[in-house]
Design a protein around this motif. Structure first.
Motif, PDB file in Angstrom:
ATOM      1  N   GLY A   1    -108.834  20.480 -90.313  1.00 25.18           N
ATOM      2  CA  GLY A   1    -108.265  19.412 -89.505  1.00 25.18           C
ATOM      3  C   GLY A   1    -106.789  19.194 -89.822  1.00 25.18           C
ATOM      4  O   GLY A   1    -106.133  20.015 -90.464  1.00 25.18           O
ATOM      5  N   PRO A   2    -106.229  18.070 -89.376  1.00 24.17           N
ATOM      6  CA  PRO A   2    -104.788  17.816 -89.528  1.00 24.17           C
ATOM      7  C   PRO A   2    -104.304  17.827 -90.973  1.00 24.17           C
ATOM      8  O   PRO A   2    -103.113  18.023 -91.206  1.00 24.17           O
ATOM      9  CB  PRO A   2    -104.616  16.422 -88.905  1.00 24.17           C
ATOM     10  N   VAL A   3    -105.189  17.627 -91.929  1.00 25.51           N
ATOM     11  CA  VAL A   3    -104.751  17.616 -93.322  1.00 25.51           C
ATOM     12  C   VAL A   3    -104.209  18.969 -93.757  1.00 25.51           C
ATOM     13  O   VAL A   3    -103.440  19.067 -94.726  1.00 25.51           O
ATOM     14  CB  VAL A   3    -105.921  17.180 -94.250  1.00 25.51           C
TER      15      VAL A   3
ATOM     16  N   ALA B   1    -101.017   9.657 -94.094  1.00 23.74           N
ATOM     17  CA  ALA B   1    -102.347   9.170 -93.703  1.00 23.74           C
ATOM     18  C   ALA B   1    -102.412   8.926 -92.202  1.00 23.74           C
ATOM     19  O   ALA B   1    -103.419   9.231 -91.550  1.00 23.74           O
ATOM     20  CB  ALA B   1    -102.678   7.891 -94.473  1.00 23.74           C
ATOM     21  N   GLN B   2    -101.335   8.376 -91.644  1.00 25.69           N
ATOM     22  CA  GLN B   2    -101.299   8.115 -90.204  1.00 25.69           C
ATOM     23  C   GLN B   2    -101.318   9.421 -89.417  1.00 25.69           C
ATOM     24  O   GLN B   2    -102.002   9.535 -88.390  1.00 25.69           O
ATOM     25  CB  GLN B   2    -100.038   7.320 -89.852  1.00 25.69           C
TER      26      GLN B   2
ATOM     27  N   SER C   1    -104.250  10.131 -86.821  1.00 19.11           N
ATOM     28  CA  SER C   1    -103.866  10.237 -85.409  1.00 19.11           C
ATOM     29  C   SER C   1    -104.211  11.616 -84.858  1.00 19.11           C
ATOM     30  O   SER C   1    -104.594  11.748 -83.694  1.00 19.11           O
ATOM     31  CB  SER C   1    -102.368   9.969 -85.248  1.00 19.11           C
ATOM     32  N   GLY C   2    -104.074  12.630 -85.681  1.00 19.73           N
ATOM     33  CA  GLY C   2    -104.395  13.978 -85.227  1.00 19.73           C
ATOM     34  C   GLY C   2    -105.848  14.119 -84.810  1.00 19.73           C
ATOM     35  O   GLY C   2    -106.160  14.850 -83.858  1.00 19.73           O
ATOM     36  N   TRP C   3    -106.727  13.418 -85.526  1.00 21.29           N
ATOM     37  CA  TRP C   3    -108.146  13.495 -85.171  1.00 21.29           C
ATOM     38  C   TRP C   3    -108.447  12.763 -83.862  1.00 21.29           C
ATOM     39  O   TRP C   3    -109.321  13.160 -83.094  1.00 21.29           O
ATOM     40  CB  TRP C   3    -109.020  12.936 -86.294  1.00 21.29           C
TER      41      TRP C   3
ATOM     42  N   GLY D   1    -107.553  13.876 -78.574  1.00 14.99           N
ATOM     43  CA  GLY D   1    -107.307  14.396 -79.916  1.00 14.99           C
ATOM     44  C   GLY D   1    -108.336  15.439 -80.318  1.00 14.99           C
ATOM     45  O   GLY D   1    -109.157  15.901 -79.515  1.00 14.99           O
ATOM     46  N   LEU D   2    -108.299  15.805 -81.589  1.00 10.78           N
ATOM     47  CA  LEU D   2    -109.162  16.885 -82.071  1.00 10.78           C
ATOM     48  C   LEU D   2    -110.643  16.547 -81.987  1.00 10.78           C
ATOM     49  O   LEU D   2    -111.469  17.428 -81.759  1.00 10.78           O
ATOM     50  CB  LEU D   2    -108.791  17.229 -83.517  1.00 10.78           C
TER      51      LEU D   2
END
Length: 374
Positions: free
Chosen positions: A109-111, A201-202, A206-208, A214-215
């Motif tokens: 994911g975005p991380v 963190a934002q 937000s990416g999810w 979103g994802l």
């Protein structure tokens, strides 16, 4: 749309049942077939989107909330520094640290973008990188690098929780924050780190997105993504692999590296969160969060495998609770080393006991996690 054999058979049974109304024997047989199929379908009713939505995103919500609270606490403190204010900053740091520990073993994911894990929590560090970065920024008389548009480009050692821990817990740190020649500069650096953590963190949360955009929406729709989900169907395998990696992170990074091969090779200064006294708390949080993920995934298994996983989770939790508060000091004594070695063995057992039934029961392959090959 592709349908599983169970789903096709279930639909067929339903159609037969509707046609057989008024014929008791056929209707009863149809009901029995339907119940069996529903039971088997339920046994496999765990999907990656569900796990992301039910288990992962609430934890990222907490991470975002705690980092924002930390950012606000630093803004308030810098207006009126005080000893009580430092206590508040330490409480906010502990909350953000716990929130990160609950998700640090997730690698998808975005991380996965922009070095976010290292920028959020560079651990383990090499050659005192964090200490040198913090000292260098405190000594810098200019503000340019502390601005948000520059700060995220600095060394990861300066950007995350370990740098914040230094600002709050190094020898003399509390007094230096409240008064003295460096107080204002340390405050500026604290605000820069806190702002950076809240921004990361934002970005992750937000990416999810949500079920509509979103994802998460993309994942629910089964749409692939060249960066995040080249094969959406393989994500469940990644989740199980990351779960196994959670235990390995604790064993390799939090215990074995501190223990060394022998007592005279112990490295207590490498203990995670040793300055803040949160070494044990960090391990407890990782083990608890991993256990809750295992429990969520196990809902797709039969009762026997669920019981096996539950037993392994209980043993891992007991081992974590039995750890000494000071991991570093314990590594230097015979009694302490036995405690740490016992915990490491329990976590290794939990890793194997959880990963194999889940991989087999959910029909997914275990992949290499981020720590393999180290």
């Amino acid at each position: 749309m592709n349908r599983s054999p169970f789903a096709v058979a279930l639909a067929l049974a339903s159609q037969i049942g509707q046609a057989a109304q008024g014929v008791p024997a056929i209707a009863a047989a149809t009901a029995l077939i339907s119940n069996i199929l529903v039971g088997r379908a339920h046994a496999a009713a765990v999907s990656a989107p569900q796990v992301v939505e039910d288990w992962l995103l609430p934890r990222y919500d907490t991470l975002l909330a705690t980092t924002k609270a930390q950012q606000e606490a630093w803004a308030a403190f810098c207006k009126a520094p005080s000893t009580d204010g430092v206590k508040e900053l330490k409480a906010r740091f502990a909350a953000a640290s716990d929130a990160w520990s609950a998700v640090e073993f997730i690698t998808f994911g975005p991380v996965m973008l922009s070095l976010r894990p290292d920028r959020f929590n560079l651990f383990p560090e090499r050659r005192n990188a964090v200490g040198r970065s913090v000292a260098e920024l405190i000594a810098d008389p200019t503000d340019e690098r502390l601005q948000p548009q520059r700060f995220f480009r600095l060394s990861a050692a300066a950007q995350g929780l370990p740098a914040m821990e230094r600002l709050l817990y190094d020898d003399g740190a509390e007094a230096a924050l409240v008064s003295g020649n460096e107080a204002a500069r340390r405050c500026q650096l604290g605000r820069a780190v806190a702002g950076n953590l809240a921004t990361i963190a934002q970005e992750i949360r937000s990416g999810w997105g949500n079920r509509s955009e979103g994802l998460l929406a993309q994942l629910i729709a089964g749409k692939s993504d060249p960066v995040f989900f080249p094969e959406p169907a393989a994500l469940l395998s990644q989740i199980v692999t990351d779960l196994a990696g959670a235990y390995q992170r604790v064993v390799d990074q939090r215990l074995l590296v501190v223990l060394g091969k022998e007592a005279d090779e112990a490295k207590p200064l490498l203990a995670d969160r040793r300055r803040s006294g949160l070494a044990k708390e960090t391990i407890l949080t990782i083990i608890a969060s991993a256990g809750e993920l295992a429990e969520r995934l196990a809902q797709g298994l039969n009762a026997k495998d669920q019981a096996t996983i539950a037993k392994a989770m209980q043993a891992a939790t007991a081992a974590a609770n039995a750890l000494p508060e000071n991991i570093g000091t314990a590594a230097t004594t015979p009694a302490g080393r036995k405690q740490l070695e016992s915990a490491a063995a329990a976590f290794k057992t939990a890793q194997a006991s959880v990963a194999k039934p889940l991989a087999a029961g959910l029909g997914v392959a275990l992949g290499f996690n981020a720590l393999d090959g180290d």
